[in-house]
Design an enzyme around this catalytic site. Structure first.
Site, PDB file in Angstrom:
ATOM      1  N   GLU A 115       9.086  -1.044  -1.189  1.00 23.61           N
ATOM      2  CA  GLU A 115       9.635  -2.251  -1.826  1.00 23.61           C
ATOM      3  C   GLU A 115       9.793  -2.063  -3.337  1.00 23.61           C
ATOM      4  OE1 GLU A 115       7.301  -5.635  -0.582  1.00 23.61           O
ATOM      5  OE2 GLU A 115       8.320  -5.684   1.350  1.00 23.61           O
ATOM      6  N   CYS A 145       9.438  -0.046 -22.147  1.00 21.65           N
ATOM      7  CA  CYS A 145       8.865   1.015 -22.995  1.00 21.65           C
ATOM      8  C   CYS A 145      10.000   1.702 -23.778  1.00 21.65           C
ATOM      9  CB  CYS A 145       8.101   2.021 -22.138  1.00 21.65           C
ATOM     10  SG  CYS A 145       9.169   3.160 -21.242  1.00 21.65           S
ATOM     11  N   GLU A 158       9.348  -3.867   8.297  1.00 19.45           N
ATOM     12  CA  GLU A 158       8.099  -4.635   8.288  1.00 19.45           C
ATOM     13  C   GLU A 158       8.370  -6.064   8.750  1.00 19.45           C
ATOM     14  OE1 GLU A 158       5.968  -4.894   4.591  1.00 19.45           O
ATOM     15  OE2 GLU A 158       6.240  -2.771   4.167  1.00 19.45           O
ATOM     16  N   LYS A 208      -6.913  -7.920   3.838  1.00 18.34           N
ATOM     17  CA  LYS A 208      -7.763  -7.847   5.037  1.00 18.34           C
ATOM     18  C   LYS A 208      -7.511  -9.013   5.988  1.00 18.34           C
ATOM     19  CE  LYS A 208     -12.006  -9.582   2.759  1.00 18.34           C
ATOM     20  NZ  LYS A 208     -11.547  -9.563   1.356  1.00 18.34           N
ATOM     21  N   HIS A 234      -4.485 -10.344   6.443  1.00 10.83           N
ATOM     22  CA  HIS A 234      -3.060 -10.359   6.810  1.00 10.83           C
ATOM     23  C   HIS A 234      -2.941 -10.006   8.293  1.00 10.83           C
ATOM     24  CE1 HIS A 234       1.147  -9.114   6.982  1.00 10.83           C
ATOM     25  NE2 HIS A 234       1.331  -9.645   5.782  1.00 10.83           N
TER      26      HIS A 234
HETATM   27  C1  GAL Z   1       5.139  -6.240   2.033  1.00 13.01           C
HETATM   28  C2  GAL Z   1       4.592  -4.897   1.573  1.00 13.01           C
HETATM   29  C3  GAL Z   1       3.430  -4.460   2.445  1.00 13.01           C
HETATM   30  C4  GAL Z   1       2.455  -5.582   2.610  1.00 13.01           C
HETATM   31  C5  GAL Z   1       3.164  -6.783   3.174  1.00 13.01           C
HETATM   32  C6  GAL Z   1       2.282  -7.966   3.412  1.00 13.01           C
HETATM   33  O1  GAL Z   1       5.896  -6.865   1.067  1.00 13.01           O
HETATM   34  O2  GAL Z   1       5.589  -3.912   1.635  1.00 13.01           O
HETATM   35  O3  GAL Z   1       2.813  -3.344   1.855  1.00 13.01           O
HETATM   36  O4  GAL Z   1       1.864  -5.878   1.382  1.00 13.01           O
HETATM   37  O5  GAL Z   1       4.148  -7.177   2.270  1.00 13.01           O
HETATM   38  O6  GAL Z   1       3.033  -9.037   3.936  1.00 13.01           O
END
Ligand code: GAL
Length: 681
Positions: free
Chosen positions: A155, A170, A318, A367, A369
């Site tokens: 991301e 910078c 994801e 933890k 999630h």
């Molecule tokens: C995404 C991220 C993951 C995780 C996830 C949690 O945005 O790429 O690493 O943090 O969110 O929802």
């Protein structure tokens, strides 16, 4: 999907982020993970997303044995790996020795170590260190039969602490910004003209006077902000390209990065050109409203955008199996929603369903999630059973779905530069919130079961019969000619007020609207209609309330379809249509609410001769997406209502999974996705 097919033939991928690096001292867990993955029909694991400190524990000492062992073990069990580069989070040794790799914020303060996504994309040291680890990964695993693709970083730009811009401030980034401007303008004179620097004494007499804009410095000059946004996206992309080139050194596996849909700072149309395929992370806030329809439309928009970037299937890199842990109220998906929301992605062109995360960590910020395997009860959970049911279904669907694509004939303009400019304009309603307004249009198409591509102004319009361009404030070079050609050849073009206002330097057009001849109208002024003096739009027998904007226009050739109901412009045109070449152009001077937009979309679809590809009477909360190829059409009928919902099929069809005939009234279960099939002649 073509890019990946060679390395993972015949399967819809089911899997996601997996962090064995957090459990290396627990062989029992690693063993159990494989067992659970197999049981859940998981066939893919994304490894190493934030594993830099495990992969390179000290500068220049790479430790990839553990990783290779995991890749081997997964492969032996038929589970493929998508291998990430680890730059999403930097190790301590790196920031300690080379603090210049940390980004500088808009107030000129260098960040301290911590969190993630906080590197300077220009830093030569960071690029060198990135190249070291990426090449080491590529050399060691880039041709491993279990590794099917590369996942660059994570991301990009997802910096939770950024104020206005994600860019780094910078000195190296400032220099790179100046170089970007020199390439764009050539001379300071041209830059001064483009940025209208006569205003507020802003004339630049040396390139060194130009600094990155931000909360702590210049933030009123539109020209510099727009160019800085272009630069931030391009500079981050430049870093991603360097990552890509490093993994390609020893590997022929296709490369992607996990995008974030409508993420404002990165112009993903430009990014997609540099990648072999695209993927997206999508976390809709299911059940955060009583009715999930609007949320489903928003998720669909993400998928449509991702698919449109390359006009080919993509990966859902994801998603979450239950709830996230980063919103004020984190609601778990109700039973059945996991299946439906995953099928929604597939329906829209995804060739995978992947999660963050396979196993929940025991410590730190994620933890709590959602994960396929949580802290308690192993595989004996509702979530696991739903994941497994989805895995079984995807496995069976692979033969049917892979190789098919969505082929929309409707497109809607989603151009990053336009959005940056319109949201920055100091006028009318502030913040303008382009995305919220845009969703009214996309949602109306969704309600009608019309698959729609999202395009930018560089896109080819030839595949479409209908192009909508709401709030097309900026006309980039070449756009007007393209639209004219499209309509001349029979296309239907729909646009709205607050369109055709500025050129690609954000300078206002003079004299007349650049598409006056095509639209057949002459815009004069734009009024805002707050609730206490709400205006209406009279269209035939119907009257619709205005949302915010009321463009006051005159016709110069167009026919009037609707007029204003109130105010000093009562009776003046609120919606027009103009024949041009073999096509038509509609102009909505008034910004109506959803019901008006729905009627406008109906009108446009009718003009373009487009309708839902399956003969069905859709009702609220139900939509259809269509994938075709291999001599068949697949219709994914999705019910986002949490209650049984009746739809009527006017033509007989076949259930693609059960083979049963479907015709007439059909009761869809709550959150059901039914897949129907039609053989193509
Ligand atoms: C995404 C991220 C993951 C995780 C996830 C949690 O945005 O790429 O690493 O943090 O969110 O929802």
């Amino acid at each position: 999907m073509q890019a990946i097919e060679k390395f993972a033939p015949g399967v819809i991928l089911h899997g996601g982020d997996y962090n064995p690096d957090q459990w290396l001292d627990r062989p029992d867990i690693l063993h159990e993970d494989i067992r659970f993955m197999k049981e859940a029909h998981i066939n893919e694991a994304t490894l190493g997303v934030f594993a830099w400190s495990m992969e390179e524990p000290e500068e220049g000492r790479y430790d990839l044995d553990w990783l290779e062992e995991v890749v081997n073990r997964l492969y032996e069990h038929g589970i493929r790996t998508i291998l990430a580069t680890p730059t999403g989070a930097m190790p301590h040794w790196l920031t300690e020795k080379y603090p210049e790799v940390l980004k500088v914020d808009e107030h000129g303060t260098r960040r301290m170590h911590g969190q993630r996504h906080n590197f300077c994309p220009t830093s030569p040291v960071l690029r060198k260190k990135m190249q070291g680890i990426n090449e080491a990964l590529s050399e060691r695993l880039g041709k491993h039969p279990g590794v099917i693709a590369w996942h660059l970083s994570n991301e990009y730009g997802g910096d939770a602490d950024a104020e206005t811009f994600i860019g780094c401030h910078c000195p190296a980034c400032e220099d790179a910004f100046r170089t970007f401007l020199k390439d764009r303008y050539g001379t300071l004179e041209d830059l001064n003209r483009a940025w209208w620097t006569g205003f507020w004494s802003n004339r630049f007499t040396s390139w060194d006077q130009i600094h990155c804009p931000g909360a702590g410095s210049e933030h009123t000059m539109h020209g510099i902000k727009l160019d800085y946004r272009r630069f931030v996206s391009a500079q981050m992309l430049d870093f991603a390209k360097a990552e890509r080139d490093a993994v390609r050194r020893y590997s022929d596996r296709p490369v992607c990065t996990n995008m974030m849909g409508t993420f404002d700072p990165l112009d993903y149309f430009k990014w997609a050109r540099e990648l072999d395929f695209v993927s997206v992370d999508c976390y809709p806030m299911w059940h955060s409203q009583e009715d999930d329809t609007g949320i489903a439309q928003g998720a669909s928009l993400y998928y449509a955008l991702t698919r449109s970037l390359k006009r080919m299937p993509f990966l859902l890199m994801e998603s979450v199996v239950s709830s996230v842990n980063w919103t004020p109220i984190n609601i778990i998906k109700r039973p059945g929603m996991h299946m439906l929301s995953s099928m929604q992605a597939v329906a829209s062109g995804a060739d995978s369903v992947q999660y963050f995360q396979f196993r929940a960590s025991r410590g730190s910020s994620e933890k709590f999630h959602g994960a396929v395997i949580g802290h308690l009860n192993g595989n004996d959970t509702r979530v696991f059973r739903e994941v497994k049911a989805l895995g079984e279904r995807l496995e069976k669907l692979s033969g049917l779905v892979l190789g098919t694509v969505n082929r929309p004939q409707a497109a809607i303009l989603y151009d990053w530069e336009n959005i940056w400019a319109v949201n920055d304009a100091q006028a009318l309603v502030m913040p303008f919130d382009f995305n919220r307004r845009f969703l009214d249009y996309y949602g109306a198409l969704w309600d009608r079961g019309i698959d729609t591509d999202l395009i930018d102004m560089d896109s080819d319009l030839a595949p479409y019969r209908l192009v909508l361009a709401p709030f097309n404030y900026m006309y980039r070079k070449g756009w007007t000619e393209k639209v004219r050609r499209f309509v001349e050849r029979g296309g239907v073009f729909v646009t709205t007020c607050w369109s055709g206002i500025v050129d690609d330097s954000d300078l206002c057009f003079e004299k007349e609207h650049p598409l006056q001849d095509l639209l057949g109208i002459r815009p004069e002024e734009v009024d805002v209609s707050p609730g206490y003096m709400e205006n209406t739009i009279s269209w035939g027998e119907d009257s619709f309330p205005v949302r915010d904007l009321c463009g006051v226009i005159h016709t110069v050739g167009a026919d009037v379809l609707a007029v204003y109901g109130k105010n000093y412009y009562k009776g003046m045109p609120a919606l027009t249509v103009h024949a041009y070449g073999r096509g038509k152009a509609l102009y909505a001077a008034a910004e109506g609410k959803q019901d008006f937009v729905g009627r406008l979309v109906d009108e446009a679809l009718c003009e373009a001769g487009l309708r839902c590809p399956i003969e069905v009477e859709l009702v609220h909360g139900v939509t259809v997406s269509c994938r075709e190829g291999d001599g068949r059409r697949l219709f994914f009928v999705q019910n986002f209502n949490n209650r049984p919902t009746e739809v009527v099929f006017r033509k007989p069809c076949r259930n693609a999974e059960s083979g049963e005939k479907v015709e007439g009234p059909v009761l869809l279960d709550p959150y059901e996705c039914r897949i129907l099939e039609e053989r193509m002649a």
